[in-house]
Design a protein around this motif. Structure first.
Motif, PDB file in Angstrom:
ATOM      1  N   MET A  60       0.817  -1.210   0.000  1.00  0.00           N
ATOM      2  CA  MET A  60       0.000   0.000   0.000  1.00  0.00           C
ATOM      3  C   MET A  60       0.851   1.260   0.000  1.00  0.00           C
ATOM      4  SD  MET A  60      -3.291  -0.580  -0.011  1.00  0.00           S
ATOM      5  CE  MET A  60      -4.019   0.822   0.808  1.00  0.00           C
ATOM      6  N   THR A  61       2.032   1.202   0.632  1.00  0.00           N
ATOM      7  CA  THR A  61       2.834   2.413   0.727  1.00  0.00           C
ATOM      8  C   THR A  61       3.837   2.547  -0.418  1.00  0.00           C
ATOM      9  OG1 THR A  61       4.430   1.297   2.170  1.00  0.00           O
ATOM     10  CG2 THR A  61       2.628   2.493   3.227  1.00  0.00           C
ATOM     11  N   SER A  62       3.871   1.552  -1.335  1.00  0.00           N
ATOM     12  CA  SER A  62       4.792   1.671  -2.461  1.00  0.00           C
ATOM     13  C   SER A  62       4.354   2.814  -3.361  1.00  0.00           C
ATOM     14  CB  SER A  62       4.851   0.359  -3.245  1.00  0.00           C
ATOM     15  OG  SER A  62       3.594   0.081  -3.819  1.00  0.00           O
ATOM     16  N   ILE A  63       5.340   3.507  -3.934  1.00  0.00           N
ATOM     17  CA  ILE A  63       5.084   4.651  -4.791  1.00  0.00           C
ATOM     18  C   ILE A  63       5.475   4.284  -6.214  1.00  0.00           C
ATOM     19  CG2 ILE A  63       5.628   7.079  -5.235  1.00  0.00           C
ATOM     20  CD1 ILE A  63       6.398   7.323  -2.278  1.00  0.00           C
ATOM     21  N   THR A  64       4.607   4.602  -7.154  1.00  0.00           N
ATOM     22  CA  THR A  64       4.940   4.412  -8.566  1.00  0.00           C
ATOM     23  C   THR A  64       5.163   5.778  -9.205  1.00  0.00           C
ATOM     24  OG1 THR A  64       2.582   4.352  -9.132  1.00  0.00           O
ATOM     25  CG2 THR A  64       3.676   2.251  -8.763  1.00  0.00           C
ATOM     26  N   TYR A  65       5.937   5.760 -10.282  1.00  0.00           N
ATOM     27  CA  TYR A  65       6.359   7.000 -10.945  1.00  0.00           C
ATOM     28  C   TYR A  65       5.908   6.919 -12.396  1.00  0.00           C
ATOM     29  CZ  TYR A  65       9.112   6.938  -6.702  1.00  0.00           C
ATOM     30  OH  TYR A  65       9.484   6.855  -5.383  1.00  0.00           O
ATOM     31  N   ARG A  66       5.028   7.826 -12.801  1.00  0.00           N
ATOM     32  CA  ARG A  66       4.354   7.702 -14.082  1.00  0.00           C
ATOM     33  C   ARG A  66       4.397   9.022 -14.851  1.00  0.00           C
ATOM     34  NH1 ARG A  66       1.361   3.022 -13.395  1.00  0.00           N
ATOM     35  NH2 ARG A  66       0.701   2.502 -11.266  1.00  0.00           N
ATOM     36  N   HIS A  67       3.989   8.931 -16.109  1.00  0.00           N
ATOM     37  CA  HIS A  67       3.774  10.109 -16.936  1.00  0.00           C
ATOM     38  C   HIS A  67       2.375  10.018 -17.530  1.00  0.00           C
ATOM     39  CE1 HIS A  67       8.240  10.026 -16.921  1.00  0.00           C
ATOM     40  NE2 HIS A  67       8.119  11.334 -16.977  1.00  0.00           N
TER      41      HIS A  67
ATOM     42  N   LEU B 298       5.979  12.619   3.021  1.00  0.00           N
ATOM     43  CA  LEU B 298       4.561  12.679   3.358  1.00  0.00           C
ATOM     44  C   LEU B 298       3.773  11.526   2.751  1.00  0.00           C
ATOM     45  CD1 LEU B 298       2.328  14.472   4.716  1.00  0.00           C
ATOM     46  CD2 LEU B 298       1.969  15.466   2.435  1.00  0.00           C
ATOM     47  N   ILE B 299       4.066  11.185   1.504  1.00  0.00           N
ATOM     48  CA  ILE B 299       3.258  10.179   0.808  1.00  0.00           C
ATOM     49  C   ILE B 299       3.213   8.845   1.558  1.00  0.00           C
ATOM     50  CG2 ILE B 299       3.085   8.788  -1.300  1.00  0.00           C
ATOM     51  CD1 ILE B 299       4.012  11.262  -2.873  1.00  0.00           C
ATOM     52  N   PRO B 300       4.337   8.288   2.005  1.00  0.00           N
ATOM     53  CA  PRO B 300       4.246   7.005   2.720  1.00  0.00           C
ATOM     54  C   PRO B 300       3.427   7.089   4.011  1.00  0.00           C
ATOM     55  CG  PRO B 300       6.499   7.417   2.003  1.00  0.00           C
ATOM     56  CD  PRO B 300       5.743   8.692   1.788  1.00  0.00           C
ATOM     57  N   GLU B 301       3.377   8.266   4.608  1.00  0.00           N
ATOM     58  CA  GLU B 301       2.610   8.441   5.847  1.00  0.00           C
ATOM     59  C   GLU B 301       1.094   8.383   5.603  1.00  0.00           C
ATOM     60  OE1 GLU B 301       3.692   9.013   8.995  1.00  0.00           O
ATOM     61  OE2 GLU B 301       5.828   9.538   8.789  1.00  0.00           O
ATOM     62  N   LEU B 302       0.674   8.690   4.384  1.00  0.00           N
ATOM     63  CA  LEU B 302      -0.756   8.822   4.091  1.00  0.00           C
ATOM     64  C   LEU B 302      -1.295   7.745   3.161  1.00  0.00           C
ATOM     65  CD1 LEU B 302      -0.960  12.698   3.531  1.00  0.00           C
ATOM     66  CD2 LEU B 302      -1.627  11.422   5.584  1.00  0.00           C
ATOM     67  N   ALA B 303      -0.403   6.959   2.562  1.00  0.00           N
ATOM     68  CA  ALA B 303      -0.823   6.052   1.492  1.00  0.00           C
ATOM     69  C   ALA B 303      -1.721   4.921   1.971  1.00  0.00           C
ATOM     70  CB  ALA B 303       0.407   5.479   0.783  1.00  0.00           C
TER      71      ALA B 303
ATOM     72  N   ALA C   3       7.072  16.332   8.545  1.00  0.00           N
ATOM     73  CA  ALA C   3       6.199  15.518   7.697  1.00  0.00           C
ATOM     74  C   ALA C   3       5.305  14.600   8.520  1.00  0.00           C
ATOM     75  CB  ALA C   3       7.030  14.710   6.703  1.00  0.00           C
ATOM     76  N   THR C   4       5.859  13.983   9.558  1.00  0.00           N
ATOM     77  CA  THR C   4       5.069  13.050  10.376  1.00  0.00           C
ATOM     78  C   THR C   4       3.951  13.777  11.096  1.00  0.00           C
ATOM     79  OG1 THR C   4       6.947  11.553  10.664  1.00  0.00           O
ATOM     80  CG2 THR C   4       5.168  11.404  12.275  1.00  0.00           C
TER      81      THR C   4
ATOM     82  N   ALA D  96      -1.924  15.344  11.304  1.00  0.00           N
ATOM     83  CA  ALA D  96      -2.974  16.359  11.290  1.00  0.00           C
ATOM     84  C   ALA D  96      -3.889  16.182  10.088  1.00  0.00           C
ATOM     85  CB  ALA D  96      -2.337  17.755  11.270  1.00  0.00           C
ATOM     86  N   ILE D  97      -3.309  15.847   8.933  1.00  0.00           N
ATOM     87  CA  ILE D  97      -4.113  15.630   7.727  1.00  0.00           C
ATOM     88  C   ILE D  97      -5.018  14.417   7.891  1.00  0.00           C
ATOM     89  CG2 ILE D  97      -3.981  14.964   5.283  1.00  0.00           C
ATOM     90  CD1 ILE D  97      -1.408  16.638   5.113  1.00  0.00           C
TER      91      ILE D  97
END
Length: 284
Positions: free
Chosen positions: A1-8, A45-50, A271-272, A277-278
């Motif tokens: 769930m926390t993996s990030i992909t990089y796209r165009h 931030l992204i891994p904290e919210l993914a 970031a944490t 808060a978000i």
């Protein structure tokens, strides 16, 4: 769930780079970066919210890995940037989403909200200004360029594009500068040093006056639509003052305002805390 992909994404022939994380079908969250950065600023931030959200973070036109066409073929204005990002959300199927706006991301995201208020579920503003009282004296050299677009006033703004200034933006107001990773400002410096990037940024400095002119329109949107709004603000920001965060409550009485003991690039140190808060705000 926390993996990030990089796209165009191909946005009407314009290549927009973006980071994506989270589960499709989860509540959508669009992250919009500022000057002189890219979606790289959201790396912590992204891994904290993914786990909770479907997140997309594009590089704005002319920034990061997105296309930077010549100034002859693309006018670098915030209207045009917002148009590309609006079409980007349509291309990738982001139909209703919360938006996180920072710095240049604010006039971009607020334009999206004014254009299609039905698409915005909430706003998180991290040092993303919409009120004149939020503009510090640090804007004075740029204000001079708004009032007189002379070559001398344009040249004077090149000082804002130097490595030293970029480092200062990241570290000013941070209690311990050693807590700021050099990765962010080094990457920004790399992108700023590309051929033609300086002229693109000087054009945007000039056009920023049109963002200020739209502040009453943004404020009318806030009053009319009352979007849930969370302001998470680095309280020592040399450009966007705490008064700009407090001002949201004038138009959105239910707005939540949180200050953090840091500077402009608050995610570099908090970031944490900002993610927490978000999460609390958006889940509620």
């Amino acid at each position: 769930m926390t993996s990030i992909t990089y796209r165009h994404a191909d946005v009407d022939g314009f290549k927009v780079f973006y980071r994506e994380a989270g589960r499709p079908g989860a509540p959508k969250l669009l992250l919009l970066h500022g000057f002189p950065s890219s979606s790289h600023m959201f790396r912590d931030l992204i891994p904290e919210l993914a786990e909770r959200f479907h997140i997309v973070a594009p590089d704005l036109p002319g920034f990061g890995q997105s296309d930077m066409p010549s100034r002859d073929s693309f006018a670098y204005t915030f209207d045009n940037i917002a148009h590309v990002i609006e079409r980007f959300t349509e291309v990738i199927g982001f139909d209703r989403f919360a938006v996180y706006v920072f710095d240049y991301g604010a006039p971009t995201g607020f334009r999206l909200a004014v254009s299609h208020p039905e698409r915005i579920t909430a706003i998180v503003s991290q040092n993303g200004n919409a009120y004149e009282e939020g503009l510090s004296d640090g804007w004075n050299p740029i204000r001079a360029y708004w009032q007189d677009a002379s070559p001398a006033n344009r040249e004077a703004l090149r000082a804002l594009l130097t490595h030293e200034t970029t480092v200062w933006q990241y570290t000013h107001g941070v209690p311990d500068a050693a807590s700021v990773s050099p990765d962010g400002y080094s990457l920004d410096d790399f992108y700023l040093s590309r051929p033609g990037a300086d002229e693109v940024q000087l054009d945007l400095f000039r056009d920023y006056r049109n963002n200020v002119a739209l502040y009453p329109t943004f404020q009318q949107y806030f009053r009319t639509h009352q979007p849930p709004l969370l302001a998470v603000w680095g309280q020592h920001d040399p450009f966007f003052l705490p008064a700009g965060a407090e001002a949201f409550k004038r138009d959105i009485p239910g707005a939540v305002v949180r200050f953090f003991d840091t500077g402009h690039f608050a995610l570099e140190t908090h970031a944490t805390e900002i993610a927490a808060a978000i999460s609390e705000f958006l889940v509620r």
